[in-house]
Design a protein around this motif. Structure first.
Motif, PDB file in Angstrom:
ATOM      1  N   GLN A  99       8.088  -6.512 -17.633  1.00 52.56           N
ATOM      2  CA  GLN A  99       7.894  -5.139 -17.169  1.00 52.56           C
ATOM      3  C   GLN A  99       6.621  -5.125 -16.337  1.00 52.56           C
ATOM      4  OE1 GLN A  99       7.578  -2.077 -20.135  1.00 52.56           O
ATOM      5  NE2 GLN A  99       7.888  -0.447 -18.650  1.00 52.56           N
ATOM      6  N   ILE A 100       6.764  -4.754 -15.080  1.00 53.93           N
ATOM      7  CA  ILE A 100       5.637  -4.793 -14.149  1.00 53.93           C
ATOM      8  C   ILE A 100       5.373  -3.402 -13.601  1.00 53.93           C
ATOM      9  CG2 ILE A 100       4.739  -5.785 -11.998  1.00 53.93           C
ATOM     10  CD1 ILE A 100       7.647  -7.507 -13.419  1.00 53.93           C
ATOM     11  N   LYS A 101       4.119  -3.048 -13.596  1.00 52.59           N
ATOM     12  CA  LYS A 101       3.705  -1.811 -12.938  1.00 52.59           C
ATOM     13  C   LYS A 101       2.708  -2.182 -11.851  1.00 52.59           C
ATOM     14  CE  LYS A 101       4.396   1.293 -16.870  1.00 52.59           C
ATOM     15  NZ  LYS A 101       3.771   2.261 -17.795  1.00 52.59           N
ATOM     16  N   GLY A 102       2.851  -1.547 -10.710  1.00 51.31           N
ATOM     17  CA  GLY A 102       1.937  -1.875  -9.627  1.00 51.31           C
ATOM     18  C   GLY A 102       2.220  -1.086  -8.370  1.00 51.31           C
ATOM     19  N   THR A 103       1.740  -1.621  -7.260  1.00 48.95           N
ATOM     20  CA  THR A 103       1.865  -0.952  -5.961  1.00 48.95           C
ATOM     21  C   THR A 103       2.667  -1.823  -5.005  1.00 48.95           C
ATOM     22  OG1 THR A 103      -0.328   0.004  -6.304  1.00 48.95           O
ATOM     23  CG2 THR A 103       0.555   0.095  -4.070  1.00 48.95           C
ATOM     24  N   ILE A 104       3.581  -1.201  -4.279  1.00 50.54           N
ATOM     25  CA  ILE A 104       4.401  -1.940  -3.313  1.00 50.54           C
ATOM     26  C   ILE A 104       3.525  -2.404  -2.149  1.00 50.54           C
ATOM     27  CG2 ILE A 104       6.332  -1.811  -1.695  1.00 50.54           C
ATOM     28  CD1 ILE A 104       7.614   0.275  -3.502  1.00 50.54           C
ATOM     29  N   LYS A 105       3.550  -3.714  -1.902  1.00 51.12           N
ATOM     30  CA  LYS A 105       2.792  -4.283  -0.782  1.00 51.12           C
ATOM     31  C   LYS A 105       3.637  -4.335   0.487  1.00 51.12           C
ATOM     32  CE  LYS A 105       0.674  -8.153  -1.524  1.00 51.12           C
ATOM     33  NZ  LYS A 105       0.539  -9.548  -2.016  1.00 51.12           N
ATOM     34  N   SER A 106       4.901  -4.737   0.323  1.00 52.13           N
ATOM     35  CA  SER A 106       5.786  -4.844   1.488  1.00 52.13           C
ATOM     36  C   SER A 106       7.230  -4.654   1.050  1.00 52.13           C
ATOM     37  CB  SER A 106       5.615  -6.200   2.179  1.00 52.13           C
ATOM     38  OG  SER A 106       5.715  -7.246   1.243  1.00 52.13           O
ATOM     39  N   VAL A 107       8.056  -4.221   2.009  1.00 54.41           N
ATOM     40  CA  VAL A 107       9.469  -3.927   1.743  1.00 54.41           C
ATOM     41  C   VAL A 107      10.323  -4.752   2.691  1.00 54.41           C
ATOM     42  CG1 VAL A 107      11.238  -2.122   1.652  1.00 54.41           C
ATOM     43  CG2 VAL A 107       8.862  -1.564   1.076  1.00 54.41           C
ATOM     44  N   TYR A 108      11.322  -5.462   2.128  1.00 53.66           N
ATOM     45  CA  TYR A 108      12.214  -6.300   2.938  1.00 53.66           C
ATOM     46  C   TYR A 108      13.675  -5.948   2.678  1.00 53.66           C
ATOM     47  CZ  TYR A 108       7.924  -9.106   2.922  1.00 53.66           C
ATOM     48  OH  TYR A 108       6.614  -9.530   3.010  1.00 53.66           O
ATOM     49  N   GLY A 109      14.030  -4.694   2.750  1.00 53.33           N
ATOM     50  CA  GLY A 109      15.423  -4.301   2.541  1.00 53.33           C
ATOM     51  C   GLY A 109      15.784  -4.326   1.072  1.00 53.33           C
ATOM     52  N   ASP A 110      16.336  -5.460   0.613  1.00 58.00           N
ATOM     53  CA  ASP A 110      16.742  -5.553  -0.789  1.00 58.00           C
ATOM     54  C   ASP A 110      15.766  -6.390  -1.622  1.00 58.00           C
ATOM     55  OD1 ASP A 110      17.325  -8.032   0.198  1.00 58.00           O
ATOM     56  OD2 ASP A 110      19.494  -7.875  -0.049  1.00 58.00           O
ATOM     57  N   SER A 111      14.516  -6.431  -1.185  1.00 56.46           N
ATOM     58  CA  SER A 111      13.463  -7.073  -1.973  1.00 56.46           C
ATOM     59  C   SER A 111      12.119  -6.460  -1.586  1.00 56.46           C
ATOM     60  CB  SER A 111      13.446  -8.585  -1.748  1.00 56.46           C
ATOM     61  OG  SER A 111      13.139  -8.880  -0.401  1.00 56.46           O
ATOM     62  N   ILE A 112      11.168  -6.564  -2.500  1.00 53.61           N
ATOM     63  CA  ILE A 112       9.828  -6.032  -2.248  1.00 53.61           C
ATOM     64  C   ILE A 112       8.792  -6.978  -2.854  1.00 53.61           C
ATOM     65  CG2 ILE A 112      10.470  -3.587  -2.158  1.00 53.61           C
ATOM     66  CD1 ILE A 112       9.625  -3.334  -5.091  1.00 53.61           C
ATOM     67  N   THR A 113       7.563  -6.840  -2.395  1.00 54.29           N
ATOM     68  CA  THR A 113       6.459  -7.522  -3.064  1.00 54.29           C
ATOM     69  C   THR A 113       5.560  -6.456  -3.678  1.00 54.29           C
ATOM     70  OG1 THR A 113       5.141  -7.607  -1.029  1.00 54.29           O
ATOM     71  CG2 THR A 113       6.497  -9.530  -1.547  1.00 54.29           C
ATOM     72  N   ILE A 114       5.016  -6.797  -4.832  1.00 48.95           N
ATOM     73  CA  ILE A 114       4.195  -5.847  -5.586  1.00 48.95           C
ATOM     74  C   ILE A 114       2.866  -6.492  -5.961  1.00 48.95           C
ATOM     75  CG2 ILE A 114       3.977  -4.645  -7.811  1.00 48.95           C
ATOM     76  CD1 ILE A 114       6.944  -4.184  -7.800  1.00 48.95           C
ATOM     77  N   GLU A 119       3.544   3.662  -5.940  1.00 49.43           N
ATOM     78  CA  GLU A 119       3.459   3.146  -7.308  1.00 49.43           C
ATOM     79  C   GLU A 119       4.879   2.910  -7.807  1.00 49.43           C
ATOM     80  OE1 GLU A 119       0.549   2.590  -9.260  1.00 49.43           O
ATOM     81  OE2 GLU A 119      -0.330   2.730  -7.254  1.00 49.43           O
ATOM     82  N   ILE A 120       5.082   1.820  -8.539  1.00 48.47           N
ATOM     83  CA  ILE A 120       6.431   1.478  -8.987  1.00 48.47           C
ATOM     84  C   ILE A 120       6.377   0.736 -10.316  1.00 48.47           C
ATOM     85  CG2 ILE A 120       6.470  -0.747  -7.770  1.00 48.47           C
ATOM     86  CD1 ILE A 120       9.442  -0.187  -7.106  1.00 48.47           C
ATOM     87  N   SER A 121       7.422   0.916 -11.106  1.00 48.85           N
ATOM     88  CA  SER A 121       7.566   0.175 -12.358  1.00 48.85           C
ATOM     89  C   SER A 121       8.893  -0.575 -12.298  1.00 48.85           C
ATOM     90  CB  SER A 121       7.559   1.134 -13.549  1.00 48.85           C
ATOM     91  OG  SER A 121       7.828   0.428 -14.743  1.00 48.85           O
ATOM     92  N   VAL A 122       8.853  -1.855 -12.644  1.00 48.69           N
ATOM     93  CA  VAL A 122      10.049  -2.697 -12.550  1.00 48.69           C
ATOM     94  C   VAL A 122      10.257  -3.457 -13.850  1.00 48.69           C
ATOM     95  CG1 VAL A 122      11.082  -4.692 -11.386  1.00 48.69           C
ATOM     96  CG2 VAL A 122       9.825  -3.005 -10.051  1.00 48.69           C
ATOM     97  N   LYS A 163      -0.639  -4.250 -11.602  1.00 49.62           N
ATOM     98  CA  LYS A 163      -1.883  -3.721 -12.168  1.00 49.62           C
ATOM     99  C   LYS A 163      -2.638  -4.801 -12.932  1.00 49.62           C
ATOM    100  CE  LYS A 163      -0.707   1.148 -12.226  1.00 49.62           C
ATOM    101  NZ  LYS A 163      -0.618   2.399 -12.994  1.00 49.62           N
ATOM    102  N   ASP A 164      -1.916  -5.888 -13.248  1.00 49.19           N
ATOM    103  CA  ASP A 164      -2.559  -7.027 -13.905  1.00 49.19           C
ATOM    104  C   ASP A 164      -3.231  -7.961 -12.895  1.00 49.19           C
ATOM    105  OD1 ASP A 164      -0.379  -8.108 -12.661  1.00 49.19           O
ATOM    106  OD2 ASP A 164       0.597  -8.864 -14.471  1.00 49.19           O
ATOM    107  N   GLY A 165      -3.179  -7.578 -11.601  1.00 52.33           N
ATOM    108  CA  GLY A 165      -3.814  -8.375 -10.556  1.00 52.33           C
ATOM    109  C   GLY A 165      -2.937  -9.474  -9.992  1.00 52.33           C
ATOM    110  N   LYS A 166      -1.738  -9.658 -10.559  1.00 55.97           N
ATOM    111  CA  LYS A 166      -0.845 -10.724 -10.098  1.00 55.97           C
ATOM    112  C   LYS A 166       0.061 -10.235  -8.970  1.00 55.97           C
ATOM    113  CE  LYS A 166      -0.776 -12.991 -14.621  1.00 55.97           C
ATOM    114  NZ  LYS A 166       0.044 -13.364 -15.792  1.00 55.97           N
ATOM    115  N   ASN A 167       0.582 -11.205  -8.215  1.00 62.01           N
ATOM    116  CA  ASN A 167       1.501 -10.896  -7.119  1.00 62.01           C
ATOM    117  C   ASN A 167       2.938 -11.150  -7.562  1.00 62.01           C
ATOM    118  OD1 ASN A 167      -0.597 -10.375  -5.128  1.00 62.01           O
ATOM    119  ND2 ASN A 167      -0.986 -12.571  -5.189  1.00 62.01           N
TER     120      ASN A 167
END
Length: 371
Positions: free
Chosen positions: A45-60, A90-93, A63-67
């Motif tokens: 379970q990851i909570k964080g901020t969207i860095k980039s959007v690639y259609g059907d994938s994203i990078t986050i 902000e997003i939770s996955v 909040k734990d500092g990890k990518n």
């Protein structure tokens, strides 16, 4: 120039399998426990901020500092549209860890693109073959992989052709964008193109691939003069001016000859000659390219590097680029290897963790994957 590693899609499993001798009862109990542990550890379970959007994938950025690299292919197109993913949100996955980018492409994802008319029997055959392709891919057995892919194509093609509704000739031609540049196709050529297009569709529908390809090549041959007007080939002068290089005048004639000969080889589909000529062209022009400054090179990395390491990297980088410019690639590769050795621990610590998402919470709404 040898490039340093930018990103690694691999993650190292935190699970270690211990080897021991058990009685059957012990083995059963231990297996059940291990499976449960794997499930718990695999689900994230990851909570964080969207860095980039690639259609059907994203990078986050978690909040734990990890990518994190989040694959969303399990979700339908409608769900993705409703999510309206935007950088900075902000997003939770919730989802499971995967080891490699290719692991995102599951059979469930593959069958999303298949015609709905496909039978359960053929779907079962495809799943078996699909699993073979995944195994062969991991084993780097690409010749065998190609054969299995062809078997899959034989199953799917009749369904695809049956459900294929070709666009009209007018729509097909419009897609090229001739009208946007006021390019008018002559009436005689347009009639010929329309006839060829209709013949091509019939051949495709009948599954006659070889003749269909020949027919489409014929179509392209008639259309080529108009394509040349639509996308005129870049002249040597235009190409060189775009590069903004300080090339001495005496080098220009040979470069121009190589460029024009290579372009001609491309047009003649002479791949061997083309590769040779472009290789000579690159070898001649490469020394005139200015490498990035060390500061610009360093800006490619999103993590902080210790001052001592930066000092070492700068020295190695300047030596490597200087050797590259001289064409001494054997020595420059040693420098790039040394750069990799310094950077690898940073890359390892900051690599993206791969997650196949099954649940997304964004803007107060929850989305559950369809698979």
């Amino acid at each position: 120039m040898k490039k340093t590693i930018k990103k690694s899609w691999m993650i190292v499993s935190a699970l270690t399998i211990g080897m021991a001798v058990f009685t059957p009862h012990q083995a059963e109990a231990t297996t059940a426990k291990t499976t449960n542990e794997i499930t718990v550890k695999a689900e994230q379970q990851i909570k964080g901020t969207i860095k980039s959007v690639y259609g059907d994938s994203i990078t986050i950025k978690g909040k734990d500092g990890k990518n994190y690299y989040i694959d969303l292919q399990k979700f339908s197109d409608k769900q993705l549209e409703k999510m309206n993913l935007v950088e900075g949100q902000e997003i939770s996955v919730e989802g499971s860890l995967v080891q490699d980018y290719s692991d995102f492409y599951t059979f469930d994802v593959y069958k999303k693109s298949l015609p709905k008319e496909i039978t359960k029997e053929d779907l079962a055959k495809l799943e078996k073959l699909f699993n073979q392709t995944k195994k062969l891919e991991k084993e780097d057995k690409y010749d065998e992989l190609e054969k299995v892919n062809l078997e899959m194509d034989k199953i799917t093609k009749p369904y695809i052709l049956a459900s294929w509704v070709p666009v009209s000739f007018e729509e097909f031609i419009e897609e090229y964008g001739f009208s946007e540049k006021n390019i008018v196709i002559k009436e005689k050529d347009e009639k010929q193109l329309k006839d060829i297009y209709q013949q091509w569709i019939k051949l495709e529908k009948s599954g006659n691939e070889e003749n269909a390809q020949e027919k489409f090549d014929e179509f392209q041959k008639v259309l080529q003069p108009y394509l040349d007007v639509l996308n005129p080939p870049l002249t040597f002068e235009e190409y060189i001016s775009d590069l903004e290089l300080d090339i001495p005048a005496e080098a220009m004639p040979k470069l121009k000859t190589l460029y024009n000969d290579a372009k001609k080889a491309d047009k003649d589909n002479n791949d061997q000659l083309s590769e040779k000529l472009w290789g000579e062209f690159d070898e001649m022009i490469n020394p005139y390219f200015k490498p990035l400054s060390f500061e610009d090179y360093l800006s490619n990395f999103e993590f902080e590097i210790k001052a001592n390491d930066q000092k070492q990297l700068k020295k190695l980088y300047e030596e490597a680029t200087a050797l590259d410019k001289k064409g001494d690639y054997e020595k420059s590769n040693e420098k790039w290897d040394a750069i990799d050795k310094i950077l690898n621990p940073y890359l390892e610590a900051n690599k993206e963790i791969l997650i196949s998402a099954s649940k997304v919470t964004i803007n107060g709404k929850v989305y559950i994957s369809k698979h």
